[in-house]
Design a protein around this motif. Sequence first.
Motif, PDB file in Angstrom:
ATOM      1  N   GLU A  50      -6.694 -19.469  -8.836  1.00  0.00           N
ATOM      2  CA  GLU A  50      -5.928 -18.612  -7.775  1.00  0.00           C
ATOM      3  C   GLU A  50      -4.787 -18.456  -7.929  1.00  0.00           C
ATOM      4  N   PRO A  51      -4.218 -17.234  -7.774  1.00  0.00           N
ATOM      5  CA  PRO A  51      -2.758 -16.946  -8.086  1.00  0.00           C
ATOM      6  C   PRO A  51      -1.698 -17.857  -7.390  1.00  0.00           C
ATOM      7  N   ASP A  52      -0.726 -18.243  -7.552  1.00  0.00           N
ATOM      8  CA  ASP A  52       0.086 -19.021  -6.694  1.00  0.00           C
ATOM      9  C   ASP A  52       1.296 -18.153  -6.170  1.00  0.00           C
ATOM     10  N   PHE A  53       1.112 -17.080  -6.436  1.00  0.00           N
ATOM     11  CA  PHE A  53       1.876 -15.850  -5.638  1.00  0.00           C
ATOM     12  C   PHE A  53       1.567 -15.455  -4.412  1.00  0.00           C
ATOM     13  N   GLN A  54       2.391 -15.005  -3.652  1.00  0.00           N
ATOM     14  CA  GLN A  54       1.970 -14.370  -2.287  1.00  0.00           C
ATOM     15  C   GLN A  54       1.457 -13.014  -2.559  1.00  0.00           C
ATOM     16  N   THR A  55       0.551 -12.526  -1.739  1.00  0.00           N
ATOM     17  CA  THR A  55       0.251 -10.807  -1.645  1.00  0.00           C
ATOM     18  C   THR A  55       1.333 -10.183  -1.334  1.00  0.00           C
ATOM     19  N   PRO A  56       1.918  -9.059  -2.113  1.00  0.00           N
ATOM     20  CA  PRO A  56       2.800  -8.256  -2.132  1.00  0.00           C
ATOM     21  C   PRO A  56       3.116  -7.717  -0.608  1.00  0.00           C
ATOM     22  N   ASP A  57       4.398  -7.528  -0.450  1.00  0.00           N
ATOM     23  CA  ASP A  57       4.776  -7.298   1.086  1.00  0.00           C
ATOM     24  C   ASP A  57       4.322  -5.743   1.597  1.00  0.00           C
ATOM     25  N   HIS A  58       4.172  -4.902   0.458  1.00  0.00           N
ATOM     26  CA  HIS A  58       3.568  -3.576   1.264  1.00  0.00           C
ATOM     27  C   HIS A  58       1.814  -3.477   1.263  1.00  0.00           C
ATOM     28  N   ILE A  59       1.400  -4.663   0.948  1.00  0.00           N
ATOM     29  CA  ILE A  59      -0.133  -4.908   1.106  1.00  0.00           C
ATOM     30  C   ILE A  59      -0.193  -5.403   2.579  1.00  0.00           C
ATOM     31  N   LYS A  60       0.760  -6.574   2.650  1.00  0.00           N
ATOM     32  CA  LYS A  60       0.667  -7.261   3.947  1.00  0.00           C
ATOM     33  C   LYS A  60       0.892  -6.210   5.120  1.00  0.00           C
ATOM     34  N   ALA A  61       1.941  -5.355   4.821  1.00  0.00           N
ATOM     35  CA  ALA A  61       2.491  -4.321   5.715  1.00  0.00           C
ATOM     36  C   ALA A  61       1.093  -3.401   6.014  1.00  0.00           C
ATOM     37  N   ALA A  62       0.407  -3.023   5.139  1.00  0.00           N
ATOM     38  CA  ALA A  62      -0.970  -2.078   5.580  1.00  0.00           C
ATOM     39  C   ALA A  62      -1.791  -2.937   6.409  1.00  0.00           C
ATOM     40  N   ALA A  63      -2.030  -4.188   6.334  1.00  0.00           N
ATOM     41  CA  ALA A  63      -2.964  -4.669   7.110  1.00  0.00           C
ATOM     42  C   ALA A  63      -2.299  -4.930   8.428  1.00  0.00           C
ATOM     43  N   LYS A  64      -1.127  -5.175   8.677  1.00  0.00           N
ATOM     44  CA  LYS A  64      -0.536  -5.253   9.977  1.00  0.00           C
ATOM     45  C   LYS A  64      -0.579  -3.939  10.693  1.00  0.00           C
ATOM     46  N   GLN A  65      -0.411  -2.928   9.903  1.00  0.00           N
ATOM     47  CA  GLN A  65      -0.592  -1.317  10.576  1.00  0.00           C
ATOM     48  C   GLN A  65      -1.782  -1.093  10.928  1.00  0.00           C
ATOM     49  N   ALA A  66      -2.811  -1.656  10.111  1.00  0.00           N
ATOM     50  CA  ALA A  66      -4.367  -1.318  10.472  1.00  0.00           C
ATOM     51  C   ALA A  66      -5.014  -1.998  11.842  1.00  0.00           C
ATOM     52  N   ILE A  67      -4.352  -3.182  11.889  1.00  0.00           N
ATOM     53  CA  ILE A  67      -4.564  -3.986  13.288  1.00  0.00           C
ATOM     54  C   ILE A  67      -3.929  -3.209  14.338  1.00  0.00           C
ATOM     55  N   ASP A  68      -2.724  -2.722  14.091  1.00  0.00           N
ATOM     56  CA  ASP A  68      -1.791  -2.061  15.249  1.00  0.00           C
ATOM     57  C   ASP A  68      -2.370  -0.559  15.470  1.00  0.00           C
ATOM     58  N   ASP A  69      -3.309   0.156  14.445  1.00  0.00           N
ATOM     59  CA  ASP A  69      -3.850   1.213  14.645  1.00  0.00           C
ATOM     60  C   ASP A  69      -5.329   1.450  15.123  1.00  0.00           C
ATOM     61  N   GLY A  70      -5.732  -0.071  15.346  1.00  0.00           N
ATOM     62  CA  GLY A  70      -6.956  -0.210  15.970  1.00  0.00           C
ATOM     63  C   GLY A  70      -8.500  -0.195  15.060  1.00  0.00           C
ATOM     64  N   PHE A  71      -7.912  -0.528  13.604  1.00  0.00           N
ATOM     65  CA  PHE A  71      -9.065  -0.838  12.582  1.00  0.00           C
ATOM     66  C   PHE A  71      -9.779  -1.946  12.742  1.00  0.00           C
ATOM     67  N   THR A  72     -10.456  -2.325  13.799  1.00  0.00           N
ATOM     68  CA  THR A  72     -10.954  -3.479  14.197  1.00  0.00           C
ATOM     69  C   THR A  72     -12.605  -3.209  14.494  1.00  0.00           C
ATOM     70  N   PHE A  73     -13.006  -2.387  14.116  1.00  0.00           N
ATOM     71  CA  PHE A  73     -14.567  -2.166  14.226  1.00  0.00           C
ATOM     72  C   PHE A  73     -15.507  -2.151  13.071  1.00  0.00           C
ATOM     73  N   TYR A  74     -16.657  -2.219  13.140  1.00  0.00           N
ATOM     74  CA  TYR A  74     -17.707  -2.378  11.897  1.00  0.00           C
ATOM     75  C   TYR A  74     -17.357  -1.150  10.815  1.00  0.00           C
ATOM     76  N   THR A  75     -17.262  -1.422   9.867  1.00  0.00           N
ATOM     77  CA  THR A  75     -17.224  -0.555   8.660  1.00  0.00           C
ATOM     78  C   THR A  75     -18.133  -0.010   7.954  1.00  0.00           C
ATOM     79  N   PRO A  76     -18.544   1.192   7.446  1.00  0.00           N
ATOM     80  CA  PRO A  76     -19.491   1.546   6.582  1.00  0.00           C
ATOM     81  C   PRO A  76     -20.007   0.277   5.564  1.00  0.00           C
ATOM     82  N   VAL A  77     -21.194   0.233   5.383  1.00  0.00           N
ATOM     83  CA  VAL A  77     -21.520  -0.844   4.810  1.00  0.00           C
ATOM     84  C   VAL A  77     -20.835  -0.793   3.153  1.00  0.00           C
TER      85      VAL A  77
END
Length: 407
Positions: A50-77
Amino acid sequence: MSVETKNPQATQVLSERINRLAESATIAMAKKARELEAKGQAVIKLNFGEPDFQTPDHIKAAAKQAIDDGFTFYTPVSGYPQLRQAIADKLKRDNGLKWEAENIVVSTGAKQSLANVLMCLLNPGDEVVVFTPYWVTYREIIKVAEGKPVMVSGSLENNFKVTPEQLKAAITPKTKAILYSSPSNPTGSVYSKDELRALADVLKAHEDVFVIADEIYEYVIFQDEYVSMGAFEDMHDRVVTVNGFSKGFAMTGWRVGYLAAPTWLASACDKLQGQFTSGTCSIAQKAAYAAITGDLAPSHDMAKAYLRRRDLVLDLMKDIKGFKTYLPDGAFYIFPDVSYYYGKSDGENTINNSIDLCMYILNNAHVSLVPGEAFGADNCLRFSFAASDEDLKTAMQRIKTVLEKLN
């Protein structure tokens, strides 16, 4: 290590499938390390991949934005179409693989991608040639799929890489697939273009044999060129490429992997995954999209750090008597031959194999490693150098000290 239970009748109740399944050695060693820590010991963990580095900030930010944008439902398989297309574009651009979005299946980690492919390809008794040393899970997934693993061992002198002659000798009428990783877990070895071409030439005479190429460590590479076997025109439709985001983007906990395969096989994997897990986490997929379309500088910086640590560990290992090393070209592992210590004792403990030596080091040096037996190479131990310089230096000194007590 087989499945354990407190119920003595469990093996009679549980299926033969689960009773045959071995526990992951990396997870088992992590458990033992935690047991020592619970007793107050400071354990340096060089066992997990396992990498001992943190996930890069721009990736974390995209996840936070996805939550705010309502991507909380089932996804295509098979994953969001946008992510699948981005993966297809990446494979064309970086790997020379001519797949479309319909050929991509996004899964909950590359491990699930491998399971999907093997479950969809194998019938009982089908053989899978596995390049050894191998990642601990390969053998067990093949067994669950009712196939037969056929191990072909590369030598330390050849950086643990399998030769065309070895591959040719291993193929039988029952062979259904070839499975390997490059860069390799546990060795860090990387197959060159010429080496892959020579292996592909062997497969020309076996048109019904598929190749499963595990490329999860693609971005952790210490040489200029990285080549995928599927980039060869005559192999493209016979190679299933498995990759993911855990290693190159420090996204282990996000659990996003993927496979690229001919449409008929991708559709079969979609069908299977639809019954097991359905689509991967919506938030993690949005993060993965940001990773694969965004700035790769953090990934390249991590690779540079691993290269420096590789050289540090190799230099420190020169002072440990009996270790036989080589030069890993990728990943973040070194897999030295430690058989020099087999048969030796400190008066209380006698070392007979890699498990004995691993436990001796854990109990006396308080450094957790993984025995080579789990990877099909009992003469070796796997060291992960995904750790700080300070921990690596301390770990090597502790190991050197306790091994000097064996004679």
